[in-house]
Scaffold this motif. Structure first.
Motif: not given
Length: 432
Positions: A176-190
């Protein structure tokens, strides 16, 4: 005395007193026995406050420091247990290492920095540690740089959701990425409903209500989950995926024409012996393979040979050329203005469903289901290009590390590299 001052400068540690130095010639390790100064003793390793002692147990521990030439260096010290009113019973803090670590701060800084530039096998050989230890150091570095990951969820308005594989056998991570900052905000397995719901559950009610746009691929279940969790959110479907659907339909139509041409070739009488005339040369193999790239590329990127292939398709295979026109027409829908998107998409759907080309008729039904998301994509100018670039960075990390067995180490590395935490990791000589 001069030797102790030199070692103190090499270790780059304050608030210690060197007691003794031992060198083992058989295995070449250098042991430096130290004591913590009185002002820094009995401190909590979490909050750093001065605490009372818990018991009289004293334990000698060793920490691996940066190598001195070809010698491995260890810092040895006797530690007591303390009782913090807030965090409970712990071993007292030491100024040269982080809590729950068997390495000095500078050692971990260098190992983490190298792990982001080299593969873990090379890092383990260079630092003379186990390859699993590299992953543990990365995880500890991520937790130190960002103790609270919930700060990423503040001021969320536009997010992108996608998944990417990290291992063979359908092993995926959802990003999951924040379009405004360009940062990854969350990563989940599966991947799937349960994984995405675990992300939405981390958000507060206010944060979920503040999200206005969410870009994703064409999976049906994403729309239902967005409606369930994000009441004020409008879904956008990435234009790249929609055009890719048309390219797949175009390829399916090309194969169908190729099979029909092969069948016609079998029904024709066999050729006579000898070299056939130029006009009798069979072109079945050509339109089966060579035409693929001419039909898939954008018109502005075609070579002269591919342009000639399109001219042949227009004359020899009208059905295939109509499919190409439909594909290009859908691509132009995403290039039209906000005011005309409704009319352009409606006209294309009418054209596709009346084309009598089975792949594109089915595609028109699929696009009709995602009509609102496509219109929102054009009106808001939102795409998954940013998250696709993030997925490419993840693929590079995986290839550089020759894969990951521990998924948590991969997630921590993604958060470091794709969230600007990467720039906070420095080499030991940069810390001075």
């Amino acid at each position: 005395m001069a030797l102790k001052k030199l070692l103190k400068s090499i270790l780059n540690v304050n608030c210690i007193r060197i007691l003794n130095v031992e060198f083992d010639q058989s295995s070449s390790p250098l042991y430096i026995h130290v004591n913590i100064t009185k002002g820094q003793r009995s401190r909590c390793p979490i909050c750093g406050r001065k605490c009372s002692g818990y018991d009289s147990t004293t334990e000698r521990r060793a920490w691996r420091a940066l190598d001195l030439g070809s010698c491995t260096v260890y810092i040895l010290s006797d530690l007591d247990r303390i009782q913090c009113p807030e965090h409970g019973v712990h071993t007292e803090q030491v100024p040269w290492a982080y809590h729950h670590s068997g390495f000095t701060k500078e050692f971990e800084q260098q190992a983490a920095y190298l792990a982001l530039h080299l593969n873990r096998t090379k890092v383990s050989k260079l630092m003379r540690i186990n390859w699993r230890t590299v992953g543990t150091i990365l995880s500890r570095t991520k937790d130190r740089l960002e103790p609270d990951s919930s700060i990423r969820f503040k001021n969320l308005k536009r997010i992108g959701i996608d998944e990417t594989s990290y291992r063979k056998g359908h092993k995926y991570v959802t990003v999951v990425v924040d379009h405004d900052t360009g940062r990854v905000i969350w990563v989940g397995k599966g991947t799937g409903k349960e994984v995405l719901s675990s992300f939405f559950a981390l958000l507060t009610q206010e944060q979920r209500e503040s999200i206005e746009l969410a870009s994703a691929d064409g999976a049906r279940w994403i729309q239902s989950y967005i409606e369930e969790w994000l009441p004020n959110c409008e879904r956008c479907i990435d234009g790249f995926h929609v055009v890719q659907w048309a390219i797949d339909c175009m390829d399916e139509l090309r194969k169908e024409v190729w099979r029909e041409a092969k069948q016609e070739e079998k029904e024709q009488p066999k050729q006579k012996k000898g070299r056939p005339k130029k006009e009798e040369v069979n072109k079945t193999e050509k339109h089966g393979k060579s035409y693929k790239y001419a039909l898939g590329k954008n018109p502005e990127n075609l070579t002269e040979h591919q342009i000639s292939c399109l001219d042949e398709i227009r004359n020899l295979y009208p059905r295939m050329f109509r499919g190409y026109q439909l594909k290009e027409g859908l691509r132009k829908v995403f290039q039209c203005s906000k005011e005309t998107i409704d009319e352009e998409l409606k006209a294309w759907l009418s054209w596709a469903c009346r084309s009598k080309l089975k792949p594109f008729v089915e595609l028109s039904r699929k696009i009709r289901r995602h009509k609102e998301a496509i219109i929102a994509t054009v009106k808001h100018g939102l795409s998954n290009a940013r998250i696709e670039s993030t997925n490419n960075k993840i693929k590079v990390l995986i290839r550089k590390s020759y894969g990951f067995r521990n998924i948590q180490n991969l997630i921590d590395m993604i958060m470091i590299v794709c969230s600007n935490l990467y720039f906070e990791i420095k080499l030991p000589y940069q810390l001075r």
